[in-house]
Design a protein around this motif. Structure first.
Motif, PDB file in Angstrom:
ATOM      1  N   VAL A   1      -5.350   1.853  -8.513  1.00  0.00           N
ATOM      2  CA  VAL A   1      -6.307   2.006  -9.604  1.00  0.00           C
ATOM      3  C   VAL A   1      -6.517   0.653 -10.258  1.00  0.00           C
ATOM      4  O   VAL A   1      -5.561  -0.039 -10.607  1.00  0.00           O
ATOM      5  CB  VAL A   1      -5.803   3.014 -10.653  1.00  0.00           C
ATOM      6  CG1 VAL A   1      -6.808   3.158 -11.785  1.00  0.00           C
ATOM      7  CG2 VAL A   1      -5.519   4.355 -10.010  1.00  0.00           C
ATOM      8  N   GLN A   2      -7.776   0.277 -10.409  1.00  0.00           N
ATOM      9  CA  GLN A   2      -8.097  -0.935 -11.157  1.00  0.00           C
ATOM     10  C   GLN A   2      -8.046  -0.578 -12.633  1.00  0.00           C
ATOM     11  O   GLN A   2      -8.912   0.127 -13.151  1.00  0.00           O
ATOM     12  CB  GLN A   2      -9.485  -1.461 -10.773  1.00  0.00           C
ATOM     13  CG  GLN A   2      -9.844  -2.770 -11.454  1.00  0.00           C
ATOM     14  CD  GLN A   2     -11.202  -3.281 -11.013  1.00  0.00           C
ATOM     15  OE1 GLN A   2     -11.841  -2.722 -10.134  1.00  0.00           O
ATOM     16  NE2 GLN A   2     -11.658  -4.351 -11.641  1.00  0.00           N
ATOM     17  N   VAL A   3      -6.996  -1.046 -13.310  1.00  0.00           N
ATOM     18  CA  VAL A   3      -6.752  -0.652 -14.692  1.00  0.00           C
ATOM     19  C   VAL A   3      -7.580  -1.514 -15.631  1.00  0.00           C
ATOM     20  O   VAL A   3      -7.496  -2.742 -15.599  1.00  0.00           O
ATOM     21  CB  VAL A   3      -5.256  -0.771 -15.040  1.00  0.00           C
ATOM     22  CG1 VAL A   3      -5.003  -0.347 -16.473  1.00  0.00           C
ATOM     23  CG2 VAL A   3      -4.425   0.052 -14.068  1.00  0.00           C
ATOM     24  N   SER A   4      -8.390  -0.848 -16.462  1.00  0.00           N
ATOM     25  CA  SER A   4      -9.154  -1.573 -17.472  1.00  0.00           C
ATOM     26  C   SER A   4      -8.301  -1.732 -18.730  1.00  0.00           C
ATOM     27  O   SER A   4      -7.167  -1.285 -18.791  1.00  0.00           O
ATOM     28  CB  SER A   4     -10.446  -0.807 -17.799  1.00  0.00           C
ATOM     29  OG  SER A   4     -10.146   0.503 -18.218  1.00  0.00           O
ATOM     30  N   GLN A   5      -8.855  -2.362 -19.730  1.00  0.00           N
ATOM     31  CA  GLN A   5      -8.129  -2.536 -20.983  1.00  0.00           C
ATOM     32  C   GLN A   5      -7.738  -1.172 -21.552  1.00  0.00           C
ATOM     33  O   GLN A   5      -8.589  -0.319 -21.772  1.00  0.00           O
ATOM     34  CB  GLN A   5      -9.008  -3.285 -21.995  1.00  0.00           C
ATOM     35  CG  GLN A   5      -8.299  -3.661 -23.284  1.00  0.00           C
ATOM     36  CD  GLN A   5      -7.216  -4.702 -23.062  1.00  0.00           C
ATOM     37  OE1 GLN A   5      -7.272  -5.470 -22.116  1.00  0.00           O
ATOM     38  NE2 GLN A   5      -6.219  -4.730 -23.936  1.00  0.00           N
ATOM     39  N   PRO A   6      -6.443  -0.917 -21.735  1.00  0.00           N
ATOM     40  CA  PRO A   6      -6.034   0.411 -22.202  1.00  0.00           C
ATOM     41  C   PRO A   6      -6.560   0.723 -23.594  1.00  0.00           C
ATOM     42  O   PRO A   6      -6.652  -0.160 -24.453  1.00  0.00           O
ATOM     43  CB  PRO A   6      -4.497   0.321 -22.203  1.00  0.00           C
ATOM     44  CG  PRO A   6      -4.206  -1.131 -22.319  1.00  0.00           C
ATOM     45  CD  PRO A   6      -5.320  -1.839 -21.601  1.00  0.00           C
ATOM     46  N   LEU A   7      -6.918   1.993 -23.770  1.00  0.00           N
ATOM     47  CA  LEU A   7      -7.385   2.445 -25.071  1.00  0.00           C
ATOM     48  C   LEU A   7      -6.192   2.663 -25.995  1.00  0.00           C
ATOM     49  O   LEU A   7      -5.103   3.025 -25.561  1.00  0.00           O
ATOM     50  CB  LEU A   7      -8.173   3.744 -24.918  1.00  0.00           C
ATOM     51  CG  LEU A   7      -9.459   3.651 -24.083  1.00  0.00           C
ATOM     52  CD1 LEU A   7     -10.081   5.031 -23.935  1.00  0.00           C
ATOM     53  CD2 LEU A   7     -10.450   2.686 -24.725  1.00  0.00           C
ATOM     54  N   CYS A   8      -6.390   2.453 -27.269  1.00  0.00           N
ATOM     55  CA  CYS A   8      -5.349   2.675 -28.259  1.00  0.00           C
ATOM     56  C   CYS A   8      -5.785   3.818 -29.168  1.00  0.00           C
ATOM     57  O   CYS A   8      -6.538   3.588 -30.130  1.00  0.00           O
ATOM     58  CB  CYS A   8      -5.097   1.409 -29.080  1.00  0.00           C
ATOM     59  SG  CYS A   8      -4.493   0.026 -28.097  1.00  0.00           S
TER      60      CYS A   8
ATOM     61  N   GLY B   1       2.644   5.609 -10.330  1.00  0.00           N
ATOM     62  CA  GLY B   1       2.913   4.461 -11.173  1.00  0.00           C
ATOM     63  C   GLY B   1       1.695   4.156 -12.015  1.00  0.00           C
ATOM     64  O   GLY B   1       0.640   4.784 -11.853  1.00  0.00           O
ATOM     65  N   PRO B   2       1.803   3.192 -12.901  1.00  0.00           N
ATOM     66  CA  PRO B   2       0.669   2.865 -13.774  1.00  0.00           C
ATOM     67  C   PRO B   2      -0.540   2.334 -13.012  1.00  0.00           C
ATOM     68  O   PRO B   2      -1.657   2.355 -13.527  1.00  0.00           O
ATOM     69  CB  PRO B   2       1.243   1.800 -14.721  1.00  0.00           C
ATOM     70  CG  PRO B   2       2.433   1.245 -14.006  1.00  0.00           C
ATOM     71  CD  PRO B   2       2.988   2.373 -13.195  1.00  0.00           C
ATOM     72  N   ARG B   3      -0.322   1.881 -11.789  1.00  0.00           N
ATOM     73  CA  ARG B   3      -1.428   1.300 -11.025  1.00  0.00           C
ATOM     74  C   ARG B   3      -1.803   2.095  -9.782  1.00  0.00           C
ATOM     75  O   ARG B   3      -2.522   1.592  -8.919  1.00  0.00           O
ATOM     76  CB  ARG B   3      -1.107  -0.143 -10.634  1.00  0.00           C
ATOM     77  CG  ARG B   3      -0.938  -1.054 -11.840  1.00  0.00           C
ATOM     78  CD  ARG B   3      -0.823  -2.510 -11.444  1.00  0.00           C
ATOM     79  NE  ARG B   3      -0.709  -3.357 -12.610  1.00  0.00           N
ATOM     80  CZ  ARG B   3      -1.740  -3.816 -13.316  1.00  0.00           C
ATOM     81  NH1 ARG B   3      -2.971  -3.493 -12.967  1.00  0.00           N
ATOM     82  NH2 ARG B   3      -1.548  -4.593 -14.365  1.00  0.00           N
ATOM     83  N   GLY B   4      -1.309   3.330  -9.679  1.00  0.00           N
ATOM     84  CA  GLY B   4      -1.739   4.119  -8.536  1.00  0.00           C
ATOM     85  C   GLY B   4      -0.764   5.188  -8.108  1.00  0.00           C
ATOM     86  O   GLY B   4       0.247   5.441  -8.763  1.00  0.00           O
TER      87      GLY B   4
ATOM     88  N   SER C   1      -9.064   2.366  -4.963  1.00  0.00           N
ATOM     89  CA  SER C   1      -9.171   1.873  -3.589  1.00  0.00           C
ATOM     90  C   SER C   1      -7.951   2.309  -2.791  1.00  0.00           C
ATOM     91  O   SER C   1      -6.843   2.420  -3.335  1.00  0.00           O
ATOM     92  CB  SER C   1      -9.288   0.350  -3.561  1.00  0.00           C
ATOM     93  OG  SER C   1      -8.155  -0.248  -4.148  1.00  0.00           O
ATOM     94  N   LEU C   2      -8.144   2.581  -1.504  1.00  0.00           N
ATOM     95  CA  LEU C   2      -7.053   2.995  -0.637  1.00  0.00           C
ATOM     96  C   LEU C   2      -6.659   1.849   0.269  1.00  0.00           C
ATOM     97  O   LEU C   2      -7.506   1.222   0.899  1.00  0.00           O
ATOM     98  CB  LEU C   2      -7.453   4.212   0.191  1.00  0.00           C
ATOM     99  CG  LEU C   2      -6.328   4.820   1.049  1.00  0.00           C
ATOM    100  CD1 LEU C   2      -6.465   6.333   1.095  1.00  0.00           C
ATOM    101  CD2 LEU C   2      -6.341   4.268   2.470  1.00  0.00           C
ATOM    102  N   THR C   3      -5.362   1.573   0.351  1.00  0.00           N
ATOM    103  CA  THR C   3      -4.850   0.556   1.256  1.00  0.00           C
ATOM    104  C   THR C   3      -3.731   1.139   2.103  1.00  0.00           C
ATOM    105  O   THR C   3      -3.003   2.035   1.658  1.00  0.00           O
ATOM    106  CB  THR C   3      -4.317  -0.675   0.489  1.00  0.00           C
ATOM    107  OG1 THR C   3      -3.267  -0.267  -0.397  1.00  0.00           O
ATOM    108  CG2 THR C   3      -5.421  -1.343  -0.309  1.00  0.00           C
ATOM    109  N   VAL C   4      -3.610   0.636   3.319  1.00  0.00           N
ATOM    110  CA  VAL C   4      -2.557   1.057   4.246  1.00  0.00           C
ATOM    111  C   VAL C   4      -1.820  -0.190   4.707  1.00  0.00           C
ATOM    112  O   VAL C   4      -2.444  -1.149   5.162  1.00  0.00           O
ATOM    113  CB  VAL C   4      -3.139   1.799   5.462  1.00  0.00           C
ATOM    114  CG1 VAL C   4      -2.017   2.263   6.385  1.00  0.00           C
ATOM    115  CG2 VAL C   4      -3.996   2.972   5.031  1.00  0.00           C
TER     116      VAL C   4
END
Length: 205
Positions: free
Chosen positions: A97-104, A146-149, A182-185
């Motif tokens: 996951v492409q993480v954008s600026q987290p919301l508060c 995880g936080p990124r996927g 995005s999917l990676t192998v």
């Protein structure tokens, strides 16, 4: 000495990897100076795997002592793992996951809504990975979040590795993923995700 894993008989190990016989098992070990970190140990395990050496790997983060490896080899648990893992490796699949600026969130309701959105996204990634792995009809590890996927590993034989990777790639093009996913192998790797050394439930299929 740092333990990298177990093999059978008298395997031909690459440079920097040594052997200690323990009954029917051969403990693969490395000098501590060459295996100081988890990355060091993983690099040596990959070298063993790429040399076509069949072995049951130790988790790289676990700096296992030789005496502990000897105790494990006497439990009988390695026999089941050997039957399952010999001649096989794993592909690691990641839905990143492409993480954008987290919301508060400014209040409790906002925080609950943000948590709900995260859970919905996690369930959606679970469904996408499940759609791919079910069609493969191969052993897989439980999904890891995880936080990124979201991640999982797929166990396959060396002979079928090329076809399995091609199948995963074809199915990846068909999934309806959000723009920020995005999917990676990667692989083929040693079957680290399947090599729990304590008695555990069988991997799912």
């Amino acid at each position: 000495m740092s333990v990298l894993g177990w093999s059978r008989g008298n395997p031909v190990a690459p440079a920097g990897v040594y052997q200690r016989r323990d009954g029917p098992w051969t403990v693969l070990i490395a000098d501590p100076s060459a295996a100081q970190t988890a990355c060091d140990r993983l690099a040596l395990q990959v070298r063993c795997f790429d040399s076509s050496l069949d072995f049951i790997p130790v988790a790289p983060a676990q700096n296992l002592a030789v005496s502990d490896a000897t105790d494990i080899s006497q439990t009988g648990h390695l026999d089941r793992l050997w039957r399952m893992l010999t001649g096989r490796g794993q592909f690691s699949i990641a839905l990143a996951v492409q993480v954008s600026q987290p919301l508060c969130p400014q209040d409790g309701r906002g925080w609950l809504r943000a948590r709900q959105v995260q859970q919905e996204q996690r369930l959606a990634r679970d469904a996408m990975l499940q759609d791919i792995t079910t069609r493969l009809n191969l052993p897989i590890t439980p999904h890891r979040h995880g936080p990124r996927g979201t991640y999982c590993d797929v166990l396959t034989g060396h002979a079928k590795a090329h076809d399995v990777r091609a199948m995963i790639t074809r199915m990846a093009h068909k999934i309806n993923a959000p723009a920020n996913v995005s999917l990676t192998v990667t692989g083929l790797w040693p079957p680290l995700g399947f090599a729990s050394h304590a008695p555990a439930a069988e991997v799912t299929k």
